[in-house]
Write a protein that holds these residues in place. Structure first.
Motif, PDB file in Angstrom:
ATOM      1  N   CYS A   1      50.649 -41.001  12.605  1.00 30.28           N
ATOM      2  CA  CYS A   1      51.067 -40.828  14.004  1.00 30.28           C
ATOM      3  C   CYS A   1      50.778 -39.399  14.457  1.00 30.28           C
TER       4      CYS A   1
ATOM      5  N   SER B   1      48.524 -51.035  16.027  1.00 30.28           N
ATOM      6  CA  SER B   1      49.737 -51.831  16.132  1.00 30.28           C
ATOM      7  C   SER B   1      50.102 -52.351  14.751  1.00 30.28           C
TER       8      SER B   1
ATOM      9  N   ARG C   1      49.109 -38.836  26.437  1.00 26.95           N
ATOM     10  CA  ARG C   1      48.859 -40.162  25.893  1.00 26.95           C
ATOM     11  C   ARG C   1      49.554 -40.435  24.561  1.00 26.95           C
ATOM     12  N   PRO C   2      49.566 -39.517  23.589  1.00 24.34           N
ATOM     13  CA  PRO C   2      50.127 -39.834  22.274  1.00 24.34           C
ATOM     14  C   PRO C   2      51.609 -40.215  22.341  1.00 24.34           C
TER      15      PRO C   2
ATOM     16  N   ARG D   1      42.827 -43.652  19.866  1.00 23.41           N
ATOM     17  CA  ARG D   1      42.916 -44.959  19.232  1.00 23.41           C
ATOM     18  C   ARG D   1      44.348 -45.475  19.262  1.00 23.41           C
ATOM     19  N   ASN D   2      44.500 -46.775  19.438  1.00 21.32           N
ATOM     20  CA  ASN D   2      45.796 -47.437  19.331  1.00 21.32           C
ATOM     21  C   ASN D   2      45.836 -48.211  18.027  1.00 21.32           C
TER      22      ASN D   2
ATOM     23  N   LEU E   1      53.747 -49.671  18.022  1.00 20.66           N
ATOM     24  CA  LEU E   1      52.454 -49.337  18.614  1.00 20.66           C
ATOM     25  C   LEU E   1      52.296 -47.823  18.514  1.00 20.66           C
ATOM     26  N   VAL E   2      51.283 -47.392  17.787  1.00 21.45           N
ATOM     27  CA  VAL E   2      51.006 -45.964  17.630  1.00 21.45           C
ATOM     28  C   VAL E   2      49.842 -45.638  18.553  1.00 21.45           C
ATOM     29  N   ARG E   3      50.117 -44.832  19.581  1.00 24.75           N
ATOM     30  CA  ARG E   3      49.078 -44.406  20.524  1.00 24.75           C
ATOM     31  C   ARG E   3      48.658 -42.994  20.155  1.00 24.75           C
ATOM     32  N   ASN E   4      47.553 -42.884  19.446  1.00 22.11           N
ATOM     33  CA  ASN E   4      46.989 -41.580  19.125  1.00 22.11           C
ATOM     34  C   ASN E   4      46.001 -41.217  20.227  1.00 22.11           C
TER      35      ASN E   4
END
Length: 183
Positions: free
Chosen positions: A103, A77, A57-58, A74-75, A68-71
């Motif tokens: 990130c 933007s 996912r990250p 949690r996302n 868009l930071v997908r940790n």
């Protein structure tokens, strides 16, 4: 243009786990033996969910509009025109309007940074015999340009460049006067 930045190692290990989990799920279905198979399937399911969240996912997704930071859980933007600062320590930290987003990927370690610094140094020319081939001028220039830079540094540079372009475009568009027809 959309760019996606991830950890290659985590991505490869995550997909290897997914293949392993799929094979074991099929095996559990074919050789079903009651409650013990259900417990094994539950453990396999929980571990697969953890691997997905931590490895697959990250990502840092750079689009025309923003980052868009997908940790893992949690996302976040951040609009490109709002990016104030991008800093790399062991992880990339994007600051925008007093808030910051760290990130999850790509990260850099002290070992990777040391290897990047070594990669940029010129070959040892001392002594009677050379142990490494002599670099051409192009190879030497590339090594000097990449000296001390890791993948995380390169990603931060890409974000910074796109943010500067977006800020310049916003300033340019703010100066334009648009005429609207009167009623």
């Amino acid at each position: 243009m959309k760019q996606v930045f991830r950890s290659r190692t985590a991505l490869v290990l995550g997909w290897i786990w997914m293949a392993f989990a799929a094979f074991n799920a099929v095996d559990l279905i074919v050789r079903y033996s009651g409650p013990s198979s259900l417990v094994a399937a539950a453990v396999l399911g929980v571990l697969t969910a953890l691997v997905f969240v931590a490895c697959l996912r990250p990502a840092v997704i750079l689009t025309e509009d923003g980052v868009l930071v997908r940790n893992p859980l949690r996302n976040a933007s951040v609009p490109l025109a709002g990016v104030d600062e991008v800093v790399v320590s062991h992880a990339i930290k994007i600051t925008s309007g007093g808030e910051s987003v760290r990130c999850w990927t790509p990260q850099t370690s002290a070992r990777e940074r040391a290897a990047a610094v070594r990669r940029g140094t010129s070959a040892n020319t001392g002594g009677r015999y050379k142990t490494e081939p002599t670099r051409s001028k192009g190879e030497q220039a590339a090594a000097e340009a990449l000296a001390g830079r890791t993948h995380a540094d390169w990603v931060a540079e890409q974000i910074t460049e796109r943010a500067e372009v977006a800020k310049r475009a916003a300033v340019r568009n703010a100066g334009r006067v648009t005429a609207e027809p009167a009623d």
